[in-house]
Design an enzyme around this catalytic site. Structure first.
Site, PDB file in Angstrom:
ATOM      1  N   ASP B   7      -8.894  -5.657  -5.618  1.00 20.46           N
ATOM      2  CA  ASP B   7      -8.626  -4.556  -4.596  1.00 20.46           C
ATOM      3  C   ASP B   7      -7.918  -3.477  -5.404  1.00 20.46           C
ATOM      4  O   ASP B   7      -6.709  -3.215  -5.703  1.00 20.46           O
ATOM      5  CB  ASP B   7      -7.688  -4.979  -3.463  1.00 20.46           C
ATOM      6  CG  ASP B   7      -7.476  -4.055  -2.440  1.00 20.46           C
ATOM      7  OD1 ASP B   7      -8.124  -2.944  -2.164  1.00 20.46           O
ATOM      8  OD2 ASP B   7      -6.415  -3.907  -1.763  1.00 20.46           O
ATOM      9  N   GLU B  67     -13.489  -4.318  -4.309  1.00 23.27           N
ATOM     10  CA  GLU B  67     -13.560  -3.767  -2.923  1.00 23.27           C
ATOM     11  C   GLU B  67     -13.493  -2.086  -3.356  1.00 23.27           C
ATOM     12  O   GLU B  67     -12.870  -1.481  -4.069  1.00 23.27           O
ATOM     13  CB  GLU B  67     -12.413  -4.090  -2.188  1.00 23.27           C
ATOM     14  CG  GLU B  67     -12.519  -3.356  -0.827  1.00 23.27           C
ATOM     15  CD  GLU B  67     -11.756  -3.682   0.489  1.00 23.27           C
ATOM     16  OE1 GLU B  67     -11.442  -5.007   0.202  1.00 23.27           O
ATOM     17  OE2 GLU B  67     -11.604  -3.023   1.204  1.00 23.27           O
ATOM     18  N   ASP B 140      -0.410  -9.047  -0.539  1.00 17.91           N
ATOM     19  CA  ASP B 140      -1.018  -7.881  -0.854  1.00 17.91           C
ATOM     20  C   ASP B 140      -2.387  -8.099  -1.536  1.00 17.91           C
ATOM     21  O   ASP B 140      -3.340  -7.668  -1.703  1.00 17.91           O
ATOM     22  CB  ASP B 140      -0.252  -7.098  -1.743  1.00 17.91           C
ATOM     23  CG  ASP B 140       1.065  -6.618  -1.297  1.00 17.91           C
ATOM     24  OD1 ASP B 140       1.662  -7.257  -0.437  1.00 17.91           O
ATOM     25  OD2 ASP B 140       1.402  -5.592  -1.958  1.00 17.91           O
TER      26      ASP B 140
END
Lengths: 171, 171
Positions: B7, B67, B140
């Protein structure tokens, strides 16, 4: 002081290496790094990254100057610009060489004395700044040479400010 | 099949490593890579790049799933997203590991069966997909695990299509 200028793109990346010699700027090398347009994005970015590492390793510049292309158009092209810029910045950090980014406006202002110069005017001014009797080839490297010259001018201004400060403080 | 999900961010980058075992997905590792916010951009990108290289080197994933954050806001944030994404893609290409990017919508659709899931719903579905009795920590890393799961689902769909094609061609 040796400066590697880069004009980032995700398929083609112009480069130019210049050297300060006294008050003069000398052209050492310029050209275009390329990646195969048909390759997937990660492979293209890595190919360009590897070529910048080779350039830095060979020319041992004291600084990288990177043109941050103008992207008012759309979010997609801004992402591509970010990707191309990251390639240059990661390669610089790999060797611990400081990297500086300049907007196209800053580059034109520095090289052609005003922000709105045409491509031909920038080419001509790059020629003059480097004391060449011909336009630097390949022409695609012009913007990379221009951003390298722009960084050199910024350094000269900073040196001038430092000298003035020293003179003032010694008065 | 082992998948490293990422991410991307230019200061913090969530990661998650999952492994397909038969029909099940197993959590191998997850966490957050960080760079010092006060460091210059090139150093931050390179710090994150080096940490991804270490992750890939240690876990030897067969694929990276990245992502692609949603950036409708402005050109400046789109450039930062491009930079963070480039870090992940260059690291993947460094080891010749194929990288795949997915939009947040694709990830949510794949993990939570529809595109508009809340953060809490995605967390809960990541927990269920990985057969955990607890929410994966740190929280996270959830999006990184979600994109890894998303890639695994895509691979399963592709395998299903291939099996169906084989059945049809053998009839």
């Amino acid at each position: 002081m040796r400066i590697l200028g880069l004009d980032p793109g995700t398929v083609r990346m112009g480069f130019g290496v210049i050297q300060e010699e006294g008050e003069e700027l000398k052209l050492l090398s310029c050209g275009v790094l390329t990646a195969a347009r048909s390759d997937p994005l990660p492979d293209r970015l890595y190919a360009l990254y590897s070529q910048i590492l080779e350039l830095v390793s060979y020319w041992q510049p004291n600084a990288l100057a990177v043109e941050e292309p103008f992207v008012a158009k759309n979010v997609r092209s801004a992402m591509a610009v970010g990707q191309a810029e990251a390639v240059a910045l990661i390669a610089a950090a790999h060797f611990g060489v400081p990297a500086f980014t300049y907007s196209p406006r800053q580059v034109k202002q520095s090289v052609a004395d005003y922000g709105g110069g045409s491509k031909e005017q920038v080419q001509e001014m790059v020629r003059v700044h480097l004391g060449l009797s011909y336009l630097p080839e390949p022409i695609d490297a012009t913007d990379a040479l221009a951003v390298a010259i722009c960084h050199s001018h910024h350094l000269q201004e900073q040196r001038l400010i430092m000298v003035n400060d020293q003179i003032e403080s010694s008065l």
